[in-house]
Design a protein around this motif. Sequence first.
Motif, PDB file in Angstrom:
ATOM      1  N   SER A 106       6.087   2.306  -7.569  1.00  0.00           N
ATOM      2  CA  SER A 106       5.928   3.688  -7.155  1.00  0.00           C
ATOM      3  C   SER A 106       6.173   3.772  -5.655  1.00  0.00           C
ATOM      4  O   SER A 106       5.648   2.968  -4.880  1.00  0.00           O
ATOM      5  CB  SER A 106       4.496   4.127  -7.520  1.00  0.00           C
ATOM      6  OG  SER A 106       4.117   5.228  -6.738  1.00  0.00           O
ATOM      7  N   LEU A 108       5.548   5.349  -2.251  1.00  0.00           N
ATOM      8  CA  LEU A 108       4.473   6.153  -1.666  1.00  0.00           C
ATOM      9  C   LEU A 108       4.937   6.883  -0.418  1.00  0.00           C
ATOM     10  O   LEU A 108       4.366   7.904  -0.042  1.00  0.00           O
ATOM     11  CB  LEU A 108       3.287   5.249  -1.316  1.00  0.00           C
ATOM     12  CG  LEU A 108       2.759   4.364  -2.462  1.00  0.00           C
ATOM     13  CD1 LEU A 108       1.633   3.472  -1.963  1.00  0.00           C
ATOM     14  CD2 LEU A 108       2.278   5.228  -3.616  1.00  0.00           C
ATOM     15  N   CYS A 137       4.429   0.549  -3.893  1.00  0.00           N
ATOM     16  CA  CYS A 137       3.395  -0.212  -4.572  1.00  0.00           C
ATOM     17  C   CYS A 137       3.972  -0.735  -5.882  1.00  0.00           C
ATOM     18  O   CYS A 137       4.602   0.018  -6.644  1.00  0.00           O
ATOM     19  CB  CYS A 137       2.171   0.663  -4.828  1.00  0.00           C
ATOM     20  SG  CYS A 137       0.753  -0.286  -5.404  1.00  0.00           S
ATOM     21  N   PRO A 144      -2.338  -2.586  -9.684  1.00  0.00           N
ATOM     22  CA  PRO A 144      -1.480  -2.791  -8.505  1.00  0.00           C
ATOM     23  C   PRO A 144      -1.430  -4.279  -8.179  1.00  0.00           C
ATOM     24  O   PRO A 144      -2.467  -4.939  -8.127  1.00  0.00           O
ATOM     25  CB  PRO A 144      -2.211  -2.039  -7.391  1.00  0.00           C
ATOM     26  CG  PRO A 144      -3.234  -1.195  -8.061  1.00  0.00           C
ATOM     27  CD  PRO A 144      -3.569  -1.851  -9.355  1.00  0.00           C
ATOM     28  N   LEU A 147       1.563  -4.596  -2.429  1.00  0.00           N
ATOM     29  CA  LEU A 147       1.904  -3.451  -1.598  1.00  0.00           C
ATOM     30  C   LEU A 147       3.009  -3.889  -0.645  1.00  0.00           C
ATOM     31  O   LEU A 147       2.934  -4.957  -0.038  1.00  0.00           O
ATOM     32  CB  LEU A 147       0.671  -2.993  -0.811  1.00  0.00           C
ATOM     33  CG  LEU A 147       0.787  -1.659  -0.073  1.00  0.00           C
ATOM     34  CD1 LEU A 147       0.972  -0.514  -1.058  1.00  0.00           C
ATOM     35  CD2 LEU A 147      -0.469  -1.435   0.774  1.00  0.00           C
ATOM     36  N   GLU A 149       5.524  -2.767   2.555  1.00  0.00           N
ATOM     37  CA  GLU A 149       5.942  -1.837   3.604  1.00  0.00           C
ATOM     38  C   GLU A 149       7.216  -2.388   4.209  1.00  0.00           C
ATOM     39  O   GLU A 149       7.272  -3.549   4.622  1.00  0.00           O
ATOM     40  CB  GLU A 149       4.861  -1.681   4.681  1.00  0.00           C
ATOM     41  CG  GLU A 149       5.277  -0.657   5.740  1.00  0.00           C
ATOM     42  CD  GLU A 149       4.117  -0.203   6.628  1.00  0.00           C
ATOM     43  OE1 GLU A 149       3.074  -0.887   6.632  1.00  0.00           O
ATOM     44  OE2 GLU A 149       4.270   0.826   7.306  1.00  0.00           O
ATOM     45  N   GLU A 195      -6.389   1.810   3.936  1.00  0.00           N
ATOM     46  CA  GLU A 195      -5.244   2.346   3.221  1.00  0.00           C
ATOM     47  C   GLU A 195      -4.758   1.363   2.158  1.00  0.00           C
ATOM     48  O   GLU A 195      -4.548   1.729   1.000  1.00  0.00           O
ATOM     49  CB  GLU A 195      -4.115   2.645   4.213  1.00  0.00           C
ATOM     50  CG  GLU A 195      -2.986   3.450   3.597  1.00  0.00           C
ATOM     51  CD  GLU A 195      -1.810   3.592   4.555  1.00  0.00           C
ATOM     52  OE1 GLU A 195      -2.015   3.410   5.774  1.00  0.00           O
ATOM     53  OE2 GLU A 195      -0.702   3.852   4.071  1.00  0.00           O
ATOM     54  N   ALA A 196      -4.600   0.093   2.574  1.00  0.00           N
ATOM     55  CA  ALA A 196      -4.154  -0.922   1.621  1.00  0.00           C
ATOM     56  C   ALA A 196      -5.155  -1.060   0.479  1.00  0.00           C
ATOM     57  O   ALA A 196      -4.782  -1.173  -0.694  1.00  0.00           O
ATOM     58  CB  ALA A 196      -3.971  -2.262   2.327  1.00  0.00           C
ATOM     59  N   GLU A 198      -7.100   1.113  -0.764  1.00  0.00           N
ATOM     60  CA  GLU A 198      -7.016   2.235  -1.690  1.00  0.00           C
ATOM     61  C   GLU A 198      -5.824   2.070  -2.636  1.00  0.00           C
ATOM     62  O   GLU A 198      -5.945   2.200  -3.851  1.00  0.00           O
ATOM     63  CB  GLU A 198      -6.891   3.541  -0.902  1.00  0.00           C
ATOM     64  CG  GLU A 198      -7.006   4.776  -1.788  1.00  0.00           C
ATOM     65  CD  GLU A 198      -6.601   6.033  -1.037  1.00  0.00           C
ATOM     66  OE1 GLU A 198      -6.834   6.085   0.191  1.00  0.00           O
ATOM     67  OE2 GLU A 198      -6.025   6.938  -1.678  1.00  0.00           O
ATOM     68  N   HIS A 199      -4.681   1.754  -2.052  1.00  0.00           N
ATOM     69  CA  HIS A 199      -3.484   1.604  -2.880  1.00  0.00           C
ATOM     70  C   HIS A 199      -3.636   0.458  -3.868  1.00  0.00           C
ATOM     71  O   HIS A 199      -3.172   0.542  -5.002  1.00  0.00           O
ATOM     72  CB  HIS A 199      -2.250   1.360  -2.000  1.00  0.00           C
ATOM     73  CG  HIS A 199      -1.885   2.547  -1.174  1.00  0.00           C
ATOM     74  ND1 HIS A 199      -1.855   3.829  -1.677  1.00  0.00           N
ATOM     75  CD2 HIS A 199      -1.537   2.649   0.138  1.00  0.00           C
ATOM     76  CE1 HIS A 199      -1.494   4.674  -0.710  1.00  0.00           C
ATOM     77  NE2 HIS A 199      -1.302   3.982   0.401  1.00  0.00           N
ATOM     78  N   GLN A 201      -6.388  -0.722  -5.011  1.00  0.00           N
ATOM     79  CA  GLN A 201      -7.620  -0.566  -5.790  1.00  0.00           C
ATOM     80  C   GLN A 201      -8.532  -1.784  -5.655  1.00  0.00           C
ATOM     81  O   GLN A 201      -8.989  -2.365  -6.647  1.00  0.00           O
ATOM     82  CB  GLN A 201      -7.301  -0.299  -7.275  1.00  0.00           C
ATOM     83  CG  GLN A 201      -6.570   1.030  -7.474  1.00  0.00           C
ATOM     84  CD  GLN A 201      -6.086   1.215  -8.909  1.00  0.00           C
ATOM     85  OE1 GLN A 201      -6.617   0.634  -9.841  1.00  0.00           O
ATOM     86  NE2 GLN A 201      -5.058   2.038  -9.076  1.00  0.00           N
TER      87      GLN A 201
END
Lengths: 244, 244
Positions: A106, A108, A137, A144, A147, A149, A195-196, A198-199, A201
């Motif tokens: 996905s 983001l 992600c 998940p 992640l 970037e 932030e990480a 949250e993405h 989980q």
Amino acid sequence: MNSLALRLDGEGPMYEQIRRALAREISNGALRPGDRLPNEMDMCDLLATSRMTVNRALSALVSDGLIVRRRKAGSFVADQSAIDAPLTISTAEQEIAASGGDYRFSILLDEQVPAPRVLIDRQIFGIADPTRHLIVCHFDGDEPAQLEERWINLNAVPQSADVNFDDESPGMWLLGNVAWTQAEHEIAAVAADDEAAEHLQIGSGTACLQLERRTWIDEITVTFVRLTYPGHMKRLVGRFKPGE
Amino acid sequence: MNSLALRLDGEGPMYEQIRRALAREISNGALRPGDRLPNEMDMCDLLATSRMTVNRALSALVSDGLIVRRRKAGSFVADQSAIDAPLTISTAEQEIAASGGDYRFSILLDEQVPAPRVLIDRQIFGIADPTRHLIVCHFDGDEPAQLEERWINLNAVPQSADVNFDDESPGMWLLGNVAWTQAEHEIAAVAADDEAAEHLQIGSGTACLQLERRTWIDEITVTFVRLTYPGHMKRLVGRFKPGE
DNA sequence: CAGTGGTCTAGACCACTGC
DNA sequence: CAGTGGTCTAGACCACTGT
């Protein structure tokens, strides 16, 4: 070391047998660091083979780091000082697919921005480089798994500005469409920021493996990516085998 | 692909020039995955060189993973699927000394015990293996830099039972006195447990890089070591360069 | 069964560099 | 300056394997 008796095992090509036999002597301590090996011509006589064949075996031992060679001086068993292990790094989709998981991803964030200051300071991007900046992600089923970037240098890969990453992830697209000549990796452990967390989980502050890769071609960075894996699910494995 | 024009740069040995030239063509997209290369004889004519020289260049490209070769079929540009980066792993003393630090170490535990159940279950040690079990803390000046927990297989290295590790750390002694033929590494991120946190003078739960290395020779494990680095101080770096 | 790569040979010349 | 490795050659035979 006068009576270096190399036992060839008759398995496979001659140069492999010679390499294995010498690696074995080094492994079992019959040849110790600093010991001098017979020169190439002597080894030819010893093994009844040609110099090219001996040279091929010895060259392999050099690239394995088991011996060092100096003209006029000879060939010597190397000091074992560091261990080079090839670390195979695959994309998230390859790994998840290989483990039989159900891969999806996905996007983001997807924006075109100038290279961020922090990456310019690290000399990863040039000062005026425009980039495509993505946060992706990767999921294994609903979980998940990674992640990502990423910054893609639009000066190096202008055609990537308009690519649609809905069906193919940026990593896969780059792998298939852009060749690189060098890559550098850094591996570190970090605590997941909010932030990480949250993405992914996971709890904020959870230990994560973070792999940064800079990929470049002819001095110019193609892409820089930071992959963050929850620590409990990810292990990188490398293996080293000098003497077979 | 008919008109593959290889530009040799005249730098260094012929086989290196050929390897570089082909790597460049693959990198810049002139040769794409699946493309077929000229066969060795054609390339000899093209470059006015001998087959051994061409073969040497192509063999290097194979071991770099840039091409694949099949008899009768030919040589083809490989799919770029994964990246093998050599990860150089040094001992704590080498790293700290290299960075100009003041290295010392302290042995926190030294006992002879049977291999622990958990390592037997992981098939790292055999069921009856006696081991020397050590916990060592490595310091850079006064700052703990690495925690090491190690088991040495006394069946494989009986002479290590009586070695005095006051002056030379177990890792250095093993490196200099015991040859291994294979090593396997696993890298993970973990949260520091209470004991590790205390030794490393960091908060419990801090993200740490954990490197496990199993070293063996002829199927039998020589030593298993788990190195724990506070995440903020340790980065492992690997580099990959196919075409120069 | 023919095309391709895998290996090997018996030389050669050259570039270093320790003695 | 002589010993050593680094590279290269022009052949050869063989092992595969696609056609």
